[in-house]
Design a protein around this motif. Sequence first.
Motif, PDB file in Angstrom:
ATOM      1  N   LEU A   1       0.849  -1.184   0.000  1.00  0.00           N
ATOM      2  CA  LEU A   1       0.000   0.000   0.000  1.00  0.00           C
ATOM      3  C   LEU A   1       0.892   1.243   0.000  1.00  0.00           C
ATOM      4  CD1 LEU A   1      -2.595  -1.117   2.707  1.00  0.00           C
ATOM      5  CD2 LEU A   1      -2.826  -1.276   0.221  1.00  0.00           C
TER       6      LEU A   1
ATOM      7  N   ILE B   1      -2.987   4.406  -2.059  1.00  0.00           N
ATOM      8  CA  ILE B   1      -4.042   4.620  -1.077  1.00  0.00           C
ATOM      9  C   ILE B   1      -3.768   5.889  -0.275  1.00  0.00           C
ATOM     10  CG2 ILE B   1      -3.037   3.296   0.836  1.00  0.00           C
ATOM     11  CD1 ILE B   1      -5.830   1.886   1.004  1.00  0.00           C
TER      12      ILE B   1
ATOM     13  N   VAL C   1      -6.846   7.861   1.013  1.00  0.00           N
ATOM     14  CA  VAL C   1      -7.482   7.191   2.162  1.00  0.00           C
ATOM     15  C   VAL C   1      -6.660   7.430   3.420  1.00  0.00           C
ATOM     16  CG1 VAL C   1      -8.208   4.965   3.106  1.00  0.00           C
ATOM     17  CG2 VAL C   1      -8.519   5.446   0.674  1.00  0.00           C
TER      18      VAL C   1
ATOM     19  N   TYR D   1      -9.292  -5.322  -2.133  1.00  0.00           N
ATOM     20  CA  TYR D   1      -8.511  -5.413  -3.372  1.00  0.00           C
ATOM     21  C   TYR D   1      -8.279  -6.877  -3.747  1.00  0.00           C
ATOM     22  CZ  TYR D   1      -4.833  -4.592  -6.819  1.00  0.00           C
ATOM     23  OH  TYR D   1      -4.098  -4.566  -7.986  1.00  0.00           O
TER      24      TYR D   1
ATOM     25  N   PRO E   1      -9.002  -2.247   3.012  1.00  0.00           N
ATOM     26  CA  PRO E   1      -8.671  -2.065   1.594  1.00  0.00           C
ATOM     27  C   PRO E   1      -7.891  -3.246   0.991  1.00  0.00           C
ATOM     28  CG  PRO E   1      -8.338  -0.012   2.764  1.00  0.00           C
ATOM     29  CD  PRO E   1      -8.626  -1.062   3.802  1.00  0.00           C
TER      30      PRO E   1
END
Length: 350
Positions: A33, A66, A69, A106, A102
């Motif tokens: 990430l 990300i 987020v 994903y 997440p």
Amino acid sequence: MKKVVVGLSGGVDSSTAAAILQQQGYEVVGLTLWLMKGKGQCCSEGMIDAAYICEQLGIEHHVVDIREVFQTNIIDYLVAGYSAGITPLPCSQCNKTVKFGPMLDYAREHLGIDKIATGHYAKITYDAATNRYQLRRAVDRNKDQTYFLYDLSQDLLAGTVFPLGETTKTETRQIAAQFDLKTANKPESQDLCLVEANGSMRQFLDKYITPKQGEIVDATGKVLGQHEGVHHYTIGQRRGLGIAAAEPLYVIGLDAVMNRVIVGDRTSATQSECTVQRVNWVSIAEPTAPIRAEVQVRYRSQPVSVTVIPLENSRVKLVFDEPQFSITPGQAAVWYDGDIVLGGGVIERQ
């Protein structure tokens, strides 16, 4: 063949978790990430090491951007909390809303895989009698990270594997060396990722909150000194107050509205009870009556005996057997039955 997506930060723990699962016969896919730019295991430096590990293991490597987020759920959350005079704990929030959620989404939506794994030190078991997944402490109590994982939902626990739950940190490095992983001797991160990337929490906060001078006062309102910003202080803090007194003084309150830091002696920094909000009952269903448990109010604090009294609106009252020092609004309180995480939440301002 069983498939699993492993969250790779570029550190030794996640790298070893991936290698262990591959050895166990899983088809492993690496996922990193992209949280923010900069140095540190969660940043650009970690992404490079994660890519190298995937090359070493011969596995796919996906990078998911990300940053938005992370900005909303962690940076904005922290800034709002410190601005209001509380000390938020970003890691629990990050695990649920930025990492595990997440990652599993994903894996399911883009890769058709329903299992994820990380290098966290924790264990997950399934209790058929209650039809619930249970979060349990790791074998290595010095590295146990369940305090930061209390907010994971049943769906996330069902979809997660913790390969290092039965492994000590020393054994993890030994296993990494056996696999000849590049990260085997990589130094461990000692700070929050934001601290790593910014040099200090103070430097990070000063980028977002303009320091504003105010008064340091005692409980009666007597002015004892000056401060450079309420967001630089936390409940229980003793060092760095810059005031002289006959006895040690601790921060016992932060008044963001009046821009005041309130100090007192150690006794005034202790509490016999507190309320906790945003409670997640992890391994058991929410009880309808008080229960006995052991609670941690900080990551490194020893568990202490407590009565947990359920309240309305996902809240509980914690009544300690003995008054506790430095109960800090914004931090997590997590209660256990032995090694089982019963529940946890965020300490409210009293």
